[in-house]
Design a protein around this motif. Structure first.
Motif, PDB file in Angstrom:
ATOM      1  N   ALA A   1       7.594  54.242  14.693  1.00 17.59           N
ATOM      2  CA  ALA A   1       8.559  53.476  15.478  1.00 17.59           C
ATOM      3  C   ALA A   1       9.762  54.373  15.707  1.00 17.59           C
ATOM      4  O   ALA A   1      10.021  55.287  14.922  1.00 17.59           O
ATOM      5  CB  ALA A   1       8.983  52.211  14.741  1.00 17.59           C
TER       6      ALA A   1
ATOM      7  N   TRP B   1       9.539  44.716  10.951  1.00 16.98           N
ATOM      8  CA  TRP B   1       9.761  45.316  12.269  1.00 16.98           C
ATOM      9  C   TRP B   1       8.594  45.021  13.203  1.00 16.98           C
ATOM     10  O   TRP B   1       8.785  44.675  14.375  1.00 16.98           O
ATOM     11  CB  TRP B   1       9.933  46.833  12.146  1.00 16.98           C
TER      12      TRP B   1
ATOM     13  N   GLU C   1      14.241  51.315  18.098  1.00 16.00           N
ATOM     14  CA  GLU C   1      13.429  50.105  18.003  1.00 16.00           C
ATOM     15  C   GLU C   1      13.643  49.389  16.676  1.00 16.00           C
ATOM     16  O   GLU C   1      13.665  48.161  16.625  1.00 16.00           O
ATOM     17  CB  GLU C   1      11.944  50.457  18.157  1.00 16.00           C
ATOM     18  N   MET C   2      13.806  50.146  15.612  1.00 18.75           N
ATOM     19  CA  MET C   2      14.023  49.533  14.301  1.00 18.75           C
ATOM     20  C   MET C   2      15.333  48.756  14.269  1.00 18.75           C
ATOM     21  O   MET C   2      15.408  47.645  13.739  1.00 18.75           O
ATOM     22  CB  MET C   2      14.009  50.609  13.225  1.00 18.75           C
TER      23      MET C   2
ATOM     24  N   THR D   1      10.098  46.379   5.233  1.00 22.28           N
ATOM     25  CA  THR D   1      10.871  46.550   6.463  1.00 22.28           C
ATOM     26  C   THR D   1       9.965  46.902   7.630  1.00 22.28           C
ATOM     27  O   THR D   1      10.149  46.397   8.747  1.00 22.28           O
ATOM     28  CB  THR D   1      11.934  47.646   6.276  1.00 22.28           C
TER      29      THR D   1
ATOM     30  N   SER E   1       8.781  41.566  14.398  1.00 24.78           N
ATOM     31  CA  SER E   1       9.878  41.425  15.361  1.00 24.78           C
ATOM     32  C   SER E   1       9.493  41.978  16.723  1.00 24.78           C
ATOM     33  O   SER E   1       9.844  41.401  17.763  1.00 24.78           O
ATOM     34  CB  SER E   1      11.130  42.135  14.838  1.00 24.78           C
ATOM     35  N   GLU E   2       8.776  43.111  16.734  1.00 23.72           N
ATOM     36  CA  GLU E   2       8.336  43.686  17.998  1.00 23.72           C
ATOM     37  C   GLU E   2       7.356  42.756  18.709  1.00 23.72           C
ATOM     38  O   GLU E   2       7.416  42.586  19.936  1.00 23.72           O
ATOM     39  CB  GLU E   2       7.672  45.045  17.749  1.00 23.72           C
TER      40      GLU E   2
ATOM     41  N   LEU F   1      17.611  46.023  10.437  1.00 25.13           N
ATOM     42  CA  LEU F   1      16.501  46.384   9.569  1.00 25.13           C
ATOM     43  C   LEU F   1      16.752  47.705   8.849  1.00 25.13           C
ATOM     44  O   LEU F   1      16.357  47.871   7.694  1.00 25.13           O
ATOM     45  CB  LEU F   1      15.203  46.469  10.377  1.00 25.13           C
TER      46      LEU F   1
END
Length: 511
Positions: free
Chosen positions: A116, A246, A120-121, A242, A249-250, A125
């Motif tokens: 990633a 992530w 993006e993270m 995490t 969330s994506e 996060l």
């Protein structure tokens, strides 16, 4: 009638089939139980069933056992006879089979690399990953804002490290605009990044970044089972939790709304789910609750796998409609209280006491409850879980290597891509600033040498030229040279040299 997946047999003599409805599978679920009670096998048979129904699956392989999904089970297996007897008891015609599997690994050893970008993270996060204080998280947010406004792509760790150097050098100016940006906070974040890098976190950040579509494929009508190798990753539990958050969330951000589909677009198993919530700040727990509440409308079902339901916050636990509860042990007063609480979350079955059943069920047996066609939890049942069709246990290294080489993902993510981003841009600015300063210094030296030569020269009558004449001549001959001289004199001062020779040429920001 909606399609269903067969979980096992319940009721008297375990002859009553227990199904999970596919049109309710995106209402999330829970697989819980003490170590050694059969959670991994339950996860395996559910992954098989979803794949057979054409639903892609993502799961993490914490112990290395789930790689067997890629290989068919066998009658030579030592548990073949017990498995066949269990299948007969619950009315299952057991046939061994393999499933389409893609192996992933953050470290690129036991699967295709998965990455990633830092952007993006995001700061929330990352702050959780590095265990930052509120003040340090605030500085990290400032850094991300500066990157957005100044067109500095944050792709990997060195990008973020370079940007933080720039932020530290410009802390006074940034503090006037964004609030206090303390150099001590910048230093603390840099130390946390160093620790993360030493733990192998740098392997997570970079390009090519994961394309979610590659996790949502089907092969010959079967859903792809994406297995993340997590045995090494579990050595950094915060990184593990995490990364999975992530990924959720994506999915939440990128997938379109689909309402109530006939079956999920993807089922996501979050093993060792307690790691997500251990010491988590309220903002993060709120984010998980939001994702769990809303991502089902994107067609994604999330199944938390943990030892005790008490590991999951109540607001999140309330979103988990489909449940498989393996045995819990009550050795202390706290254990008994948690056992009672777990039993109270089920609809009572008059045939048995739920709390007692949770303590008594054996390996491969569980207390289950699934949503009915109206989305209402059914009464709790003691259920004998069906045996898996694929191999129980890990595959060997040679088989894994062969399957990886034959997979469509082979070569797509294997080689990292390092394009120009924040680090390179800031480096080029620093080099340009340093070059400009050197040229200005050289020009000043030339002018001084010219002035010395002019002073040393004699007119036709042998008299030396006066200072005022020399300066007039120099100014007249080269107005541009004089301007460069003035700039260089400024840069030759203490402040000027600090600017030019500072790490990454801090203040020389391109405009």
């Amino acid at each position: 009638m909606s399609e269903t997946i067969f979980i096992g047999g319940g009721g008297e003599g375990y002859g009553e089939p227990q199904y999970l409805r596919l049109d309710k599978a995106n209402r999330h679920g829970l697989i819980a139980g003490a170590t050694g009670t059969g959670k991994t096998v339950t996860l395996q048979i559910m992954a098989e069933a979803f794949s057979a129904a054409g639903v892609p699956v993502f799961l993490s392989d914490v112990k290395g056992d789930l790689s067997g999904l890629a290989v068919s089970g066998s009658a030579d297996f030592k548990l073949h006879a017990p498995f066949m007897a269990r299948a007969q008891t619950i009315g299952l015609d057991l046939a061994y089979d393999s499933y389409p599997v893609t192996f992933w690994d953050l470290f690129g050893k036991q699967g295709h690399p998965i990455r990633a970008t830092v952007a993006e993270m995001g700061p929330l996060l990352l702050a959780r990953l590095m265990d930052l204080t509120d003040a340090q998280e605030g500085v990290l947010n400032v850094a991300f804002r500066v990157a957005d406004e100044d067109g500095l792509p944050l792709l990997d760790l060195k990008d973020l490290q370079a940007l933080l150097v720039w932020v530290g050098q410009n802390s006074k100016e940034l503090s006037l605009r964004y609030g206090n940006v303390a150099a001590s906070s910048v230093g603390a974040i840099q130390r946390a990044l160093l620790v993360l890098e030493n733990q192998g976190g740098s392997a997570l950040f970079g390009e090519p970044a994961l394309d979610l579509a590659d996790m949502m494929r089907t092969r010959d009508g079967r859903g792809e089972i994406n297995i993340l190798a997590a045995d090494q990753l579990m050595g950094s539990p915060r990184l593990y939790a995490t990364f999975l958050l992530w990924l959720l969330s994506e999915l939440f951000e990128e997938l379109p709304e689909v309402g109530n589909p006939d079956k999920p677009k993807l089922v996501f198993f979050f093993d060792e789910a307690h790691l997500l919530f251990d010491d988590a700040p309220k903002a993060l727990v709120d984010k998980v609750e939001q994702v769990a509440r809303l991502i089902r409308s994107k067609g994604v079902g999330v199944y938390f796998v943990t030892q005790n339901p008490a590991d999951i916050p109540d607001d999140v636990l309330g979103q988990l409609g489909n449940r498989v509860q393996h045995a819990l042990r009550a050795f202390t007063a706290k254990d008994r209280k948690e056992l009672k609480t777990a039993a109270e979350t089920y609809r009572d079955n008059p045939a048995f006491d739920t709390a007692e059943a949770i303590q008594e069920v054996g390996t491969g047996e569980a207390v289950t409850s699934f949503l009915d066609r109206k989305g209402i939890p059914e009464i709790v049942q003691r259920t004998l879980i069906r045996p898996p069709s694929s191999q129980l246990g890990p595959i060997d290294a040679a088989t894994r290597k062969f399957l990886m080489a034959e997979n469509m993902m082979a070569g797509k993510y294997d080689d990292p891509l390092d394009r120009d981003s924040a680090f390179e841009i800031l480096q080029k600015r620093a080099e340009a600033a340093a070059k400009a300063a050197e040229e200005a210094e050289a020009e000043e030296a030339r002018l001084e040498e010219q002035e010395r030569e002019f002073k040393a020269a004699r007119r036709y009558n042998g008299e030396r030229v006066g200072r005022s004449t020399s300066r007039r001549s120099s100014s007249t001959d080269s107005f541009g040279g004089a301007l460069a001289s003035a700039v260089v004199k400024e840069l030759k001062g203490t402040t000027g040299r600090r600017i030019v020779r500072g790490i990454l040429g801090g203040l020389f920001k391109g405009r």
